[in-house]
Design an enzyme around this catalytic site. Structure first.
Site, PDB file in Angstrom:
ATOM      1  N   CYS A  35       0.820  -1.219   0.000  1.00 56.22           N
ATOM      2  CA  CYS A  35       0.000   0.000   0.000  1.00 56.22           C
ATOM      3  C   CYS A  35       0.854   1.268   0.000  1.00 56.22           C
ATOM      4  CB  CYS A  35      -0.929   0.015   1.216  1.00 56.22           C
ATOM      5  SG  CYS A  35      -0.049  -0.004   2.778  1.00 56.22           S
ATOM      6  N   ASP A  37       2.375   2.609   2.543  1.00 47.11           N
ATOM      7  CA  ASP A  37       2.388   3.319   3.825  1.00 47.11           C
ATOM      8  C   ASP A  37       3.683   3.009   4.584  1.00 47.11           C
ATOM      9  OD1 ASP A  37      -0.069   4.071   3.055  1.00 47.11           O
ATOM     10  OD2 ASP A  37      -1.167   3.026   4.622  1.00 47.11           O
ATOM     11  N   CYS A  60      -2.405   5.625   5.737  1.00 47.59           N
ATOM     12  CA  CYS A  60      -3.868   5.623   5.810  1.00 47.59           C
ATOM     13  C   CYS A  60      -4.359   5.883   7.247  1.00 47.59           C
ATOM     14  CB  CYS A  60      -4.374   4.264   5.353  1.00 47.59           C
ATOM     15  SG  CYS A  60      -3.963   2.976   6.531  1.00 47.59           S
ATOM     16  N   CYS A 104      -2.796  -2.930   8.663  1.00 41.25           N
ATOM     17  CA  CYS A 104      -2.224  -1.657   9.114  1.00 41.25           C
ATOM     18  C   CYS A 104      -1.612  -1.801  10.519  1.00 41.25           C
ATOM     19  CB  CYS A 104      -3.285  -0.561   9.156  1.00 41.25           C
ATOM     20  SG  CYS A 104      -4.247  -0.378   7.661  1.00 41.25           S
TER      21      CYS A 104
HETATM   22 FE1  FES Z   1      -1.607  -0.067   4.296  1.00 38.37          FE
HETATM   23 FE2  FES Z   1      -3.138   1.050   6.054  1.00 38.37          FE
HETATM   24  S1  FES Z   1      -3.644   0.625   4.006  1.00 38.37           S
HETATM   25  S2  FES Z   1      -1.099   0.452   6.330  1.00 38.37           S
END
Ligand code: FES
Length: 136
Positions: A35, A37, A60, A104
């Site tokens: 993602c 992040d 996110c 996450c």
């Molecule tokens: Fe990847 Fe939240 S969508 S850490």
């Protein structure tokens, strides 16, 4: 209806310990390639316990709330206790996460573990340098 729990919303609207720590004893970074992040955790250690912790997060809502919850859970714990914090502990502290946001919870926990491990490596290196300088 909100897909996030009240606890997630509280951390999201008012993230705890979210700042850089220039005098940190160690730090650890983790990124999730799926993602994009990422989280960078900073720790200050005193007598084997986490005196202070902070983080910078790029990600996110879930990564912000889980990083905040991780910092709250880890602060004041011994290094051993903090190393035993799991993703499930974070999810429990947040009273659950939506299925698609479960991953996450891994970011803050993994970055914390890296920071602690980096700290332990640093201490070991310092100790061995001291021993070699003292002629042993
Ligand atoms: Fe990847 Fe939240 S969508 S850490």
């Amino acid at each position: 209806m909100n897909i996030y729990s009240k606890e997630v919303m509280e951390h999201l609207m008012n993230p705890q310990n979210a700042h850089r720590m220039p005098d940190a004893d160690a730090e650890g970074s983790v990124g999730d390639p799926s993602c994009g992040d990422s989280v960078r955790v900073f720790i200050k250690v005193k007598d084997d316990w986490i005196e202070d912790i902070s983080y910078l997060v790029f990600g996110c809502c879930g990564s912000i709330a889980t990083s905040s919850a991780t910092s709250v859970l880890a602060k004041g714990k011994t290094l051993d206790e903090a190393l035993r914090i799991t993703e499930d502990d974070i999810i429990d502290a947040l009273n659950g996460l939506p299925d698609q946001k479960i991953h996450c919870s891994n970011l803050g926990v993994s970055a914390l573990q890296k920071a602690i491990n980096n700290y332990l490596v640093k201490v070991e290196k310092d100790n061995s340098n001291e021993n070699s300088h003292s002629g042993r």
